[in-house]
Every structure is written in structure tokens, then in C-alpha cells.
Design a protein around this motif. Structure first.
Motif, PDB file in Angstrom:
ATOM      1  N   GLY A  16       0.975  -1.366   0.105  1.00 42.59           N
ATOM      2  CA  GLY A  16      -0.030   0.091  -0.189  1.00 42.59           C
ATOM      3  C   GLY A  16       0.728   1.200   0.195  1.00 42.59           C
ATOM      4  N   LEU A  17       1.742   1.229   0.658  1.00 50.95           N
ATOM      5  CA  LEU A  17       2.726   2.496   0.754  1.00 50.95           C
ATOM      6  C   LEU A  17       3.351   2.580  -0.700  1.00 50.95           C
ATOM      7  N   LEU A  18       3.951   1.623  -0.936  1.00 50.29           N
ATOM      8  CA  LEU A  18       4.621   1.425  -2.257  1.00 50.29           C
ATOM      9  C   LEU A  18       3.891   2.109  -3.429  1.00 50.29           C
ATOM     10  N   LEU A  19       2.630   1.700  -3.289  1.00 53.67           N
ATOM     11  CA  LEU A  19       1.474   2.064  -4.459  1.00 53.67           C
ATOM     12  C   LEU A  19       1.161   3.620  -4.327  1.00 53.67           C
ATOM     13  N   GLY A  20       0.897   3.903  -2.797  1.00 51.65           N
ATOM     14  CA  GLY A  20       0.133   4.981  -2.596  1.00 51.65           C
ATOM     15  C   GLY A  20       1.113   6.474  -2.580  1.00 51.65           C
ATOM     16  N   LEU A  21       2.313   6.118  -1.912  1.00 54.83           N
ATOM     17  CA  LEU A  21       3.309   7.443  -1.566  1.00 54.83           C
ATOM     18  C   LEU A  21       3.628   7.886  -3.040  1.00 54.83           C
ATOM     19  N   PRO A  22       3.930   7.283  -4.103  1.00 49.41           N
ATOM     20  CA  PRO A  22       4.164   8.001  -5.318  1.00 49.41           C
ATOM     21  C   PRO A  22       3.186   8.860  -6.028  1.00 49.41           C
ATOM     22  N   LEU A  23       1.863   8.645  -5.667  1.00 50.03           N
ATOM     23  CA  LEU A  23       0.744   9.245  -5.948  1.00 50.03           C
ATOM     24  C   LEU A  23       0.805  10.622  -4.924  1.00 50.03           C
ATOM     25  N   VAL A  24       1.067  10.433  -3.883  1.00 46.19           N
ATOM     26  CA  VAL A  24       1.052  11.641  -3.124  1.00 46.19           C
ATOM     27  C   VAL A  24       2.130  12.663  -3.326  1.00 46.19           C
ATOM     28  N   GLY A  48      -7.019  20.836  -9.363  1.00 49.82           N
ATOM     29  CA  GLY A  48      -7.887  19.815  -9.266  1.00 49.82           C
ATOM     30  C   GLY A  48      -7.162  18.119  -9.215  1.00 49.82           C
ATOM     31  N   ALA A  49      -6.256  18.283 -10.273  1.00 47.85           N
ATOM     32  CA  ALA A  49      -5.580  16.867 -10.493  1.00 47.85           C
ATOM     33  C   ALA A  49      -4.824  16.659  -9.171  1.00 47.85           C
ATOM     34  N   ALA A  50      -3.965  17.667  -8.573  1.00 44.52           N
ATOM     35  CA  ALA A  50      -3.336  17.529  -7.251  1.00 44.52           C
ATOM     36  C   ALA A  50      -4.130  16.919  -6.155  1.00 44.52           C
ATOM     37  N   LEU A  51      -5.603  17.554  -6.161  1.00 44.78           N
ATOM     38  CA  LEU A  51      -6.492  17.080  -5.106  1.00 44.78           C
ATOM     39  C   LEU A  51      -7.085  15.911  -5.257  1.00 44.78           C
ATOM     40  N   PHE A  52      -7.294  15.319  -6.597  1.00 43.84           N
ATOM     41  CA  PHE A  52      -7.715  13.987  -7.028  1.00 43.84           C
ATOM     42  C   PHE A  52      -6.599  12.882  -6.597  1.00 43.84           C
ATOM     43  N   VAL A  56      -6.679   9.860  -4.002  1.00 41.36           N
ATOM     44  CA  VAL A  56      -6.853   8.505  -4.372  1.00 41.36           C
ATOM     45  C   VAL A  56      -5.667   7.986  -3.856  1.00 41.36           C
ATOM     46  N   ALA A  57      -4.670   8.396  -3.107  1.00 44.88           N
ATOM     47  CA  ALA A  57      -3.607   7.847  -2.744  1.00 44.88           C
ATOM     48  C   ALA A  57      -3.978   7.110  -1.270  1.00 44.88           C
ATOM     49  N   PRO A  58      -4.677   7.599  -0.529  1.00 46.80           N
ATOM     50  CA  PRO A  58      -4.974   6.781   0.540  1.00 46.80           C
ATOM     51  C   PRO A  58      -6.139   5.806   0.358  1.00 46.80           C
ATOM     52  N   LEU A  59      -6.933   6.051  -0.755  1.00 49.20           N
ATOM     53  CA  LEU A  59      -7.740   4.840  -1.075  1.00 49.20           C
ATOM     54  C   LEU A  59      -6.906   3.666  -1.495  1.00 49.20           C
TER      55      LEU A  59
END
Length: 76
Positions: A16-24, A48-52, A56-59
Motif C-alpha cells: 500500500g505504501l509503495l503504491l500510494g506514496l508515489p501518488l502523493v 484539481g488534479a493534485a486534489l484528485f 486517491v492515494a489513501p484509497l
């Protein structure tokens, strides 16, 4: 079974961290680069893209943890 359960939890956590942190990180990059834009429409799209991506990252992390939780329940 306890060791296997801990291992599955650890793997799902790191996945989860490896997939979510790059999105953040990408969301922060987009937000910073969007601040320098002079066109208000382009800036609004970048924010708006930054908010998206920041939503999405925590999801993504939550989905990885849920898959890990389901896997531990199947193993037990």
C-alpha cells in the motif's frame, strides 16, 4: 498461523505504501508546478488534479490493506 498473518499484514502495508506514496509525491509536484501558471483555467486544472491524486492515494493504501485483511481471514 500468527507468523503468516503478521507477514501478510506487513506485505500488504508495504504494498500500500509503495503504491500510494508515489501518488502523493506526484500530487505535491502537480500542486507546486500549478502555482506558477498564469492562466487561471490551467491552474485550476492542475490544482484539481493534485486534489484528485491526494484523495486517491489513501484509497489505494486502503484497498491494499483490505486485500491483506481478507487474505489473512482466508488463511485462518
Amino acid at each position: 498461523m500468527g507468523a503468516l498473518r503478521r507477514r501478510i499484514n506487513r506485505v500488504s502495508h508495504w504494498t500500500g505504501l509503495l503504491l500510494g506514496l508515489p501518488l502523493v509525491v506526484f500530487a505535491v509536484y502537480i500542486a507546486i508546478s500549478g502555482q506558477g501558471m498564469t492562466d487561471p483555467d490551467d491552474r485550476a486544472e492542475m490544482i484539481g488534479a493534485a486534489l484528485f491524486f491526494s484523495i486517491v492515494a489513501p484509497l489505494v493504501y486502503l484497498v491494499a490493506r483490505t486485500v491483506g485483511w481478507i487474505s489473512t481471514e482466508i488463511v485462518d
